[in-house]
Design a protein around this motif. Structure first.
Motif, short mmCIF file in Angstrom:
data_model
loop_
_atom_site.label_atom_id
_atom_site.label_comp_id
_atom_site.label_asym_id
_atom_site.label_seq_id
_atom_site.Cartn_x
_atom_site.Cartn_y
_atom_site.Cartn_z
N UNK A 144 0.86 -1.19 0.00
CA UNK A 144 0.00 0.00 0.00
C UNK A 144 0.90 1.23 0.00
N UNK A 145 0.68 2.10 -0.97
CA UNK A 145 1.52 3.29 -1.14
C UNK A 145 0.66 4.53 -0.89
N UNK A 146 1.15 5.40 0.00
CA UNK A 146 0.52 6.70 0.19
C UNK A 146 1.26 7.75 -0.61
N UNK A 147 0.53 8.51 -1.40
CA UNK A 147 1.15 9.51 -2.27
C UNK A 147 0.55 10.88 -1.95
N UNK A 148 1.41 11.80 -1.55
CA UNK A 148 0.99 13.15 -1.16
C UNK A 148 1.60 14.11 -2.17
N UNK A 167 -0.29 -0.13 8.02
CA UNK A 167 -1.33 -0.03 7.01
C UNK A 167 -0.78 0.49 5.69
N UNK A 168 0.16 1.45 5.78
CA UNK A 168 0.80 2.01 4.59
C UNK A 168 2.26 1.60 4.62
N UNK A 169 2.75 1.10 3.49
CA UNK A 169 4.11 0.55 3.43
C UNK A 169 5.16 1.59 3.07
N UNK A 170 4.77 2.61 2.31
CA UNK A 170 5.72 3.64 1.91
C UNK A 170 4.95 4.90 1.55
N UNK A 171 5.53 6.05 1.84
CA UNK A 171 4.96 7.35 1.48
C UNK A 171 5.83 7.98 0.40
N UNK A 172 5.20 8.52 -0.62
CA UNK A 172 5.92 9.24 -1.67
C UNK A 172 5.38 10.66 -1.72
N UNK A 173 6.18 11.66 -1.30
CA UNK A 173 5.75 13.06 -1.41
C UNK A 173 6.19 13.63 -2.76
N UNK A 174 5.32 14.40 -3.36
CA UNK A 174 5.68 15.04 -4.62
C UNK A 174 5.19 16.48 -4.56
N UNK A 175 6.11 17.39 -4.31
CA UNK A 175 5.74 18.78 -4.17
C UNK A 175 6.93 19.63 -3.78
N UNK A 176 6.65 20.76 -3.19
CA UNK A 176 7.69 21.71 -2.83
C UNK A 176 8.47 21.31 -1.60
N UNK A 177 9.46 22.14 -1.27
CA UNK A 177 10.35 21.83 -0.14
C UNK A 177 9.58 21.70 1.17
N UNK A 178 8.57 22.56 1.35
CA UNK A 178 7.82 22.52 2.60
C UNK A 178 7.11 21.20 2.80
N UNK A 179 6.47 20.69 1.73
CA UNK A 179 5.78 19.42 1.83
C UNK A 179 6.76 18.29 2.11
N UNK A 180 7.82 18.23 1.33
CA UNK A 180 8.79 17.14 1.48
C UNK A 180 9.43 17.18 2.86
N UNK A 181 9.76 18.38 3.35
CA UNK A 181 10.37 18.50 4.67
C UNK A 181 9.41 17.99 5.75
N UNK A 182 8.13 18.35 5.63
CA UNK A 182 7.17 17.88 6.63
C UNK A 182 7.07 16.36 6.62
N UNK A 183 6.98 15.79 5.43
CA UNK A 183 6.86 14.35 5.32
C UNK A 183 8.08 13.66 5.93
N UNK A 184 9.27 14.15 5.59
CA UNK A 184 10.48 13.51 6.11
C UNK A 184 10.60 13.67 7.62
#
Length: 426
Positions: A129-133, A208-225
């Protein structure tokens, strides 16, 4: 549509995401044993639904575009958001292209036989299961869904508020294609709220989710990481370079510089910095061609001295992803100067060299530590479709699991199959 129907109140986002995750995992189990023929048929049906629902999808996108203009979205963001008939057809074509790709699931990576007769094989299996933001790009809804389905992964999509109408219209078409084909519609889910708490719930959904893939600006990626409690496959910003070597062909250099910067300025593969060897004889032609194409040029002192139309760059320009018709240009001392500049400022996405000297090109290809390194080609080719991957879920700039355009193979892992004839370990 009203805001309330598009963003219904959710009192417990953790419970919402947990329910979606459970349904996604059930769907993933079905996908894990789906045949290539079943998955391809579902994707072709989804592509047909995208074409059939074009008026509704384009109307939804027009709503998003109006809201984006009213909210002051930049030209680059609006370009990423905008759909027209050609772009929507391209999205449907990409879904069909994924359906035609070799199915990675079950493919044997390698095989060996141990001295005791035990046979070992590694085979590709889905991640699960992949979560994509993601932000602002409605094509990601279709690309991520198609790649997830063909690699037998269930996906939970959380798009940005800028594209809420577009994403929901595209998602509805995709789900209709799944229903028509008989595969579980829970294989492609779209988070039904723009509440930021839902993102946090996704990031905490261990088990429930095996991996998250963020695709967006620095702010989004930083929050996800920072917040994720599940593995993250990061897609960072695209500070891409094109280095014009002293041995570059002048005509090729001009064409590549303009295309790499100006074909589409709002994509992550657009060149943001051009480096020009001091030995190169035609920097003015490159500068003039960019300015003629409508590009603002910011240069170091040497470049600013070449043309009165160049604005003097400051230190921040060398670390800027403009995503706009702006480019920074610096003169460097040959290949060593180019490599040093790239090492300091590249985001490890895509970097290119223009030269007719194959020895110099070889050094560049070997020594630049980026996900994609090019010789005599526009950085705008940094795209999964252009790489023959059908589509991409993002361009990974890290070193683990997958790197560069992440497509079907990047959405799989592997397991070992061990076959014996009764061997026991002494």
């Amino acid at each position: 549509m009203t805001t309330d129907t598009l963003n219904p109140p959710i009192t417990d986002t953790d419970a919402l995401i947990a329910d979606m995750g459970v349904r996604a995992r059930t769907a993933a189990k079905r996908l894990a044993v789906a045949t290539t023929t079943e998955k391809a048929a579902a994707l072709r049906a989804a592509a047909q639904q995208l074409r059939g629902e074009a008026p509704a999808i384009l109307a939804a996108n027009a709503h998003d575009m109006d809201a984006g203009r009213a909210n002051g979205l930049s030209a680059a963001m609006l370009d990423r958001l905008r759909l027209d008939t050609a772009r929507l057809n391209g999205i449907a074509d990409a879904v069909e292209a994924v359906a035609a790709l070799p199915d990675p699931v079950g493919a044997e990576i390698d095989r060996s036989t141990r001295p005791n007769g035990i046979e070992l094989a590694r085979v590709r299996v889905p991640l699960g299961v992949i979560g994509i933001i993601y932000e602002s790009r409605p094509n990601v809804t279709a690309d991520a869904a198609a790649l997830g389905l063909m690699s037998s992964n269930a996906v939970i999509l959380r798009g940005g508020s800028e594209a809420i109408h577009s994403n929901r219209a595209i998602h509805a078409a995709l789900v209709a294609g799944l229903a028509e084909s008989g595969l579980p519609t829970d294989a492609i889910q779209l988070v039904p709220t723009q509440d930021r708490a839902a993102v946090g719930a996704l990031l905490r959904a261990q088990g429930l989710i095996d991996i998250i893939i963020p695709r967006g600006g620095k702010g989004l990626v930083a929050r996800v990481q920072d917040e994720a409690r599940v593995p993250v496959l990061a897609h960072l910003d695209g500070i891409c370079h094109t280095y014009i070597d002293g041995a570059a062909d002048a005509e090729i250099a001009v064409a590549l510089a303009v295309n790499a910067k100006m074909r589409r300025t709002g994509i992550c593969g657009a060149t943001e910095t051009i480096l020009i060897d001091r030995a190169y004889q035609g920097p003015r032609a490159i500068i003039d061609a960019l300015i003629t194409a409508g590009c603002e040029v910011r240069g170091d002192k040497a470049i600013a001295a070449v043309s009165p139309h160049v604005t003097l760059a400051d230190a921040s320009d060398w670390d800027s992803e403009y995503l706009d018709a702006i480019v920074s240009i610096a003169q460097v001392d040959g290949i060593d100067g180019a490599l040093a500049h790239i090492d300091r400022h590249s985001s490890r996405h895509t970097d290119a060299i223009v030269t007719e000297d194959r020895v110099i090109a070889g050094r560049f290809l070997a020594e630049v530590d980026s996900a994609i390194v090019m010789h005599n080609a526009s950085t705008q080719f940094a795209d999964g479709g252009e790489f023959g991957l059908g589509a991409e879920i993002g361009i990974a700039t890290g070193r683990l699991h997958a790197r560069g355009p992440v497509a079907l193979e990047g959405l799989t892992t592997y397991k070992w199959l061990v076959r014996g004839t009764g061997q026991v370990r002494p």
